[in-house]
Design a protein around this motif. Sequence first.
Motif, PDB file in Angstrom:
ATOM      1  N   ASP A  81       0.849  -1.192   0.000  1.00  0.00           N
ATOM      2  CA  ASP A  81       0.000   0.000   0.000  1.00  0.00           C
ATOM      3  C   ASP A  81       0.885   1.243   0.000  1.00  0.00           C
ATOM      4  O   ASP A  81       1.878   1.307   0.730  1.00  0.00           O
ATOM      5  CB  ASP A  81      -0.896   0.021   1.239  1.00  0.00           C
ATOM      6  CG  ASP A  81      -1.917  -1.110   1.233  1.00  0.00           C
ATOM      7  OD1 ASP A  81      -2.177  -1.680   0.157  1.00  0.00           O
ATOM      8  OD2 ASP A  81      -2.448  -1.422   2.316  1.00  0.00           O
ATOM      9  N   PHE A  82       0.480   2.221  -0.810  1.00  0.00           N
ATOM     10  CA  PHE A  82       1.212   3.487  -0.893  1.00  0.00           C
ATOM     11  C   PHE A  82       0.280   4.635  -0.533  1.00  0.00           C
ATOM     12  O   PHE A  82      -0.879   4.681  -0.978  1.00  0.00           O
ATOM     13  CB  PHE A  82       1.752   3.716  -2.304  1.00  0.00           C
ATOM     14  CG  PHE A  82       2.792   2.716  -2.734  1.00  0.00           C
ATOM     15  CD1 PHE A  82       4.134   2.899  -2.423  1.00  0.00           C
ATOM     16  CD2 PHE A  82       2.425   1.576  -3.438  1.00  0.00           C
ATOM     17  CE1 PHE A  82       5.090   1.980  -2.808  1.00  0.00           C
ATOM     18  CE2 PHE A  82       3.370   0.644  -3.835  1.00  0.00           C
ATOM     19  CZ  PHE A  82       4.706   0.843  -3.521  1.00  0.00           C
ATOM     20  N   VAL A  83       0.766   5.536   0.296  1.00  0.00           N
ATOM     21  CA  VAL A  83       0.069   6.783   0.590  1.00  0.00           C
ATOM     22  C   VAL A  83       0.845   7.911  -0.073  1.00  0.00           C
ATOM     23  O   VAL A  83       2.069   8.031   0.101  1.00  0.00           O
ATOM     24  CB  VAL A  83      -0.035   7.024   2.110  1.00  0.00           C
ATOM     25  CG1 VAL A  83      -0.432   8.473   2.405  1.00  0.00           C
ATOM     26  CG2 VAL A  83      -1.054   6.079   2.727  1.00  0.00           C
ATOM     27  N   CYS A  84       0.120   8.723  -0.832  1.00  0.00           N
ATOM     28  CA  CYS A  84       0.727   9.860  -1.522  1.00  0.00           C
ATOM     29  C   CYS A  84       0.118  11.140  -0.957  1.00  0.00           C
ATOM     30  O   CYS A  84      -1.071  11.177  -0.625  1.00  0.00           O
ATOM     31  CB  CYS A  84       0.474   9.780  -3.024  1.00  0.00           C
ATOM     32  SG  CYS A  84       0.987   8.198  -3.745  1.00  0.00           S
ATOM     33  N   VAL A  85       0.907  12.151  -0.818  1.00  0.00           N
ATOM     34  CA  VAL A  85       0.463  13.371  -0.137  1.00  0.00           C
ATOM     35  C   VAL A  85       0.010  14.398  -1.162  1.00  0.00           C
ATOM     36  O   VAL A  85       0.747  14.746  -2.094  1.00  0.00           O
ATOM     37  CB  VAL A  85       1.586  13.947   0.740  1.00  0.00           C
ATOM     38  CG1 VAL A  85       1.106  15.222   1.447  1.00  0.00           C
ATOM     39  CG2 VAL A  85       2.027  12.915   1.781  1.00  0.00           C
ATOM     40  N   GLY A  86      -1.236  14.868  -0.961  1.00  0.00           N
ATOM     41  CA  GLY A  86      -1.797  15.875  -1.848  1.00  0.00           C
ATOM     42  C   GLY A  86      -3.102  15.392  -2.459  1.00  0.00           C
ATOM     43  O   GLY A  86      -3.277  14.195  -2.683  1.00  0.00           O
ATOM     44  N   PRO A  87      -4.049  16.291  -2.744  1.00  0.00           N
ATOM     45  CA  PRO A  87      -5.336  15.905  -3.329  1.00  0.00           C
ATOM     46  C   PRO A  87      -5.148  15.160  -4.657  1.00  0.00           C
ATOM     47  O   PRO A  87      -4.413  15.632  -5.538  1.00  0.00           O
ATOM     48  CB  PRO A  87      -6.044  17.251  -3.538  1.00  0.00           C
ATOM     49  CG  PRO A  87      -5.394  18.184  -2.557  1.00  0.00           C
ATOM     50  CD  PRO A  87      -3.962  17.745  -2.479  1.00  0.00           C
ATOM     51  N   GLY A  88      -5.810  14.010  -4.774  1.00  0.00           N
ATOM     52  CA  GLY A  88      -5.741  13.252  -6.019  1.00  0.00           C
ATOM     53  C   GLY A  88      -4.396  12.623  -6.296  1.00  0.00           C
ATOM     54  O   GLY A  88      -4.164  12.085  -7.389  1.00  0.00           O
ATOM     55  N   SER A  89      -3.496  12.655  -5.312  1.00  0.00           N
ATOM     56  CA  SER A  89      -2.118  12.244  -5.582  1.00  0.00           C
ATOM     57  C   SER A  89      -1.989  10.739  -5.794  1.00  0.00           C
ATOM     58  O   SER A  89      -1.154  10.287  -6.584  1.00  0.00           O
ATOM     59  CB  SER A  89      -1.203  12.692  -4.436  1.00  0.00           C
ATOM     60  OG  SER A  89      -1.692  12.200  -3.198  1.00  0.00           O
ATOM     61  N   GLY A  90      -2.787   9.935  -5.081  1.00  0.00           N
ATOM     62  CA  GLY A  90      -2.681   8.489  -5.237  1.00  0.00           C
ATOM     63  C   GLY A  90      -3.003   8.052  -6.648  1.00  0.00           C
ATOM     64  O   GLY A  90      -2.264   7.281  -7.265  1.00  0.00           O
ATOM     65  N   ILE A  91      -4.117   8.550  -7.180  1.00  0.00           N
ATOM     66  CA  ILE A  91      -4.496   8.218  -8.554  1.00  0.00           C
ATOM     67  C   ILE A  91      -3.478   8.775  -9.540  1.00  0.00           C
ATOM     68  O   ILE A  91      -3.133   8.124 -10.533  1.00  0.00           O
ATOM     69  CB  ILE A  91      -5.912   8.760  -8.851  1.00  0.00           C
ATOM     70  CG1 ILE A  91      -6.938   7.948  -8.050  1.00  0.00           C
ATOM     71  CG2 ILE A  91      -6.215   8.709 -10.338  1.00  0.00           C
ATOM     72  CD1 ILE A  91      -8.366   8.441  -8.205  1.00  0.00           C
ATOM     73  N   ALA A  92      -2.946   9.956  -9.260  1.00  0.00           N
ATOM     74  CA  ALA A  92      -1.967  10.567 -10.167  1.00  0.00           C
ATOM     75  C   ALA A  92      -0.714   9.702 -10.290  1.00  0.00           C
ATOM     76  O   ALA A  92      -0.188   9.489 -11.390  1.00  0.00           O
ATOM     77  CB  ALA A  92      -1.605  11.975  -9.677  1.00  0.00           C
ATOM     78  N   VAL A  93      -0.223   9.179  -9.159  1.00  0.00           N
ATOM     79  CA  VAL A  93       0.974   8.333  -9.210  1.00  0.00           C
ATOM     80  C   VAL A  93       0.673   7.028  -9.940  1.00  0.00           C
ATOM     81  O   VAL A  93       1.488   6.535 -10.735  1.00  0.00           O
ATOM     82  CB  VAL A  93       1.500   8.051  -7.788  1.00  0.00           C
ATOM     83  CG1 VAL A  93       2.624   7.010  -7.812  1.00  0.00           C
ATOM     84  CG2 VAL A  93       2.011   9.338  -7.140  1.00  0.00           C
ATOM     85  N   ALA A  94      -0.514   6.452  -9.703  1.00  0.00           N
ATOM     86  CA  ALA A  94      -0.880   5.214 -10.398  1.00  0.00           C
ATOM     87  C   ALA A  94      -0.939   5.443 -11.913  1.00  0.00           C
ATOM     88  O   ALA A  94      -0.474   4.598 -12.695  1.00  0.00           O
ATOM     89  CB  ALA A  94      -2.221   4.699  -9.876  1.00  0.00           C
ATOM     90  N   LYS A  95      -1.519   6.548 -12.331  1.00  0.00           N
ATOM     91  CA  LYS A  95      -1.596   6.847 -13.771  1.00  0.00           C
ATOM     92  C   LYS A  95      -0.210   7.053 -14.358  1.00  0.00           C
ATOM     93  O   LYS A  95       0.087   6.608 -15.474  1.00  0.00           O
ATOM     94  CB  LYS A  95      -2.473   8.078 -13.994  1.00  0.00           C
ATOM     95  CG  LYS A  95      -3.956   7.815 -13.778  1.00  0.00           C
ATOM     96  CD  LYS A  95      -4.776   9.078 -14.049  1.00  0.00           C
ATOM     97  CE  LYS A  95      -6.281   8.791 -13.939  1.00  0.00           C
ATOM     98  NZ  LYS A  95      -7.083  10.022 -14.184  1.00  0.00           N
ATOM     99  N   GLN A  96       0.645   7.729 -13.606  1.00  0.00           N
ATOM    100  CA  GLN A  96       2.013   7.938 -14.087  1.00  0.00           C
ATOM    101  C   GLN A  96       2.756   6.603 -14.186  1.00  0.00           C
ATOM    102  O   GLN A  96       3.524   6.366 -15.129  1.00  0.00           O
ATOM    103  CB  GLN A  96       2.758   8.893 -13.141  1.00  0.00           C
ATOM    104  CG  GLN A  96       4.217   9.157 -13.517  1.00  0.00           C
ATOM    105  CD  GLN A  96       4.362   9.820 -14.877  1.00  0.00           C
ATOM    106  OE1 GLN A  96       3.498  10.603 -15.296  1.00  0.00           O
ATOM    107  NE2 GLN A  96       5.453   9.521 -15.584  1.00  0.00           N
TER     108      GLN A  96
END
Length: 477
Positions: free
Chosen positions: A48-63
Motif C-alpha cells: 500500500d502506498f500513501v501519496c500526499v496531496g489531493p488526487g495524488s494516489g491516482i496521479a501516481v498510479a496513472k504515471q
Amino acid sequence: MNTDLQQLLDHPAVKAVSAAAAAIDIPCYAVGGCVRDALLHRHSKDIDFVCVGPGSGIAVAKQLRASTRRASTVHIYSGFGTAQVKLQGLELEFVGARRESYSRDSRKPIVEDGTLADDLSRRDFTINALALSVNAQAGEPQLIDLFGGVDDLHRGIIRTPLDPDITYSDDPLRMLRAIRFATQLDFTIEEESLKAIARNADRISIISRERITSELNKIMLSPRPSIGWRLLADTGLLRHFLPELVALQGVETMHGRGHKDNFDHTMLVLDRVAQAEPDKLWLHWAALLHDIAKPATKRWDDQAGWTFKNHDFVGSKMVARIFRNLKMPLGEPMKYVQKIVRLHMRPIALVEDTVTDSAIRRLVTDSEGDLDDLMTLCRADITSRNPEKVKRHLANFENVIEKINDVADRDNLRNFQPPVDGAEIMATFGLTPSPIVGELKSALKEAVLEGIIPNEHDAARQYMLQLGAEKGLTPVE
C-alpha cells in the motif's frame, strides 16, 4: 542501514513507483503491512502506498501506468480516490493521505484530504502505522514511526495509535483484527487495548458476518488458532457470533464427579490439528466444532457419570446452522465438516478385538475419501491430564489405524465406488431411472460392505444378475 527496509525499497515494483512519483513531484510512502512484514522478515503479496496531496494516489498510479509496460492491470476508483496496479507479481494500492470521521451506526468513514500524520493516526495499530518514504534518497531509509510501532514490533505488542475506545468504536472490525494479528504473530494485545475490546464488544453487531468470518478464517490458519479463540471468548466477542462455542466453557460437578472443560479440550484438539495439517481450513473448523453439541447432550447417569450420547450426530446437525449464521459456504465445505463431526467417534469404537471387518468397511466408505483427515482429528482428540492414559489410548488408536488400513487396502475400499453403477444396472435390464435401480445399487453396496461379495466388478455383476432374477427382471439382449 536497515537491510530489511532497503530490500523493500530495492524491489523492482517499488523502484518503478519511486520513479513515477518523482516524475510528477509527489511525496510517496509505502505504509502499513508491507513495512511491518519487512521488519518481521515476512513476505508481502501487496504493498500500500500513501501519496500526499489531493488526487495524488491516482496521479501516481496513472504515471506508473504511463511509464511502464509491465503493469498487467490498472484499476482507477475515482469515487474513492484510490487505484490498484498489478506489477512484478505484487498488488499495489495507491491512495492520497486522508483523515476520517465516523458516525455511530456505520464503520464507513467520512473521508477528507489530510497530511501523512493524519493518515497514519487513523490506522488500526501502531505496528501498521509505519511509513517508508519511496522517494529517491541517499543513505538510511527514511522510516516514519509516529506512535512507537517499531518498538511494539520488538516487544510483540498490539496497541492502537490513539484512544482504543475510539479506534474500536469507529470501526469494530479492528477488534477482530487485533485478535487476528495477536494470533498470527503470537503477539500480546496491550492491556488497555484489550480492555477496550471487552468494553466495545457489542459494537461488533454492525459488522457483516462475511467480514467477521474472513478474520476468523485467518485465525484458523494461524499456527496456534486457540490464541485467537480464547481472546474472542475472554473479551466477550465470541458470544455475538458463535455462542455455541461459549457454551462449551465450564465444568459441572455432580456427586463429586466433574467432566472436562470442553472448551479447553476443543482448543487443545484444534491446535494439534493445526500443527498436523496447517493448511486445511475446513479440517480446522471440524476440529473446532467436533464437540459443539456436548452442552446440548450432557446428561448425568448414576452408573456412567456424565454422558454426552449422540453428541457427534447432534453436532453434525448443528454445523449447518452455524455455517449459515457465519455466511460460510453451504456446499462441499459444510458437508465435509458435517461428515467429520458426525464420524469422529467411530474410529475409537473399533478398538475392541471383536470388531468386524464390516464395521471397518462402513467407516472407510462413509468417510468418502477423507479417512486420513478423520484420523488426524481422532488422534488429536485423545487428551487427558494423565500421560499414561494418553499413551495407552494412542497405542490402542494405532492398532485401530492398522486394522483400518489392512481392510481398506485388502478390499480396495479407499475412494470406494460400487463396482457396478446405476447406468450398468439400467442397461442390463432395460430400465429407466426408478426406485428399483436404487434398491439394486444399495443391495450391491451392502453385499460388498458385509463381505458377501468381493469389491470386484465380475463378482458384483453376477450378484446383480442374481438379485435381478429374484425381482423378476430379465437381462436384455
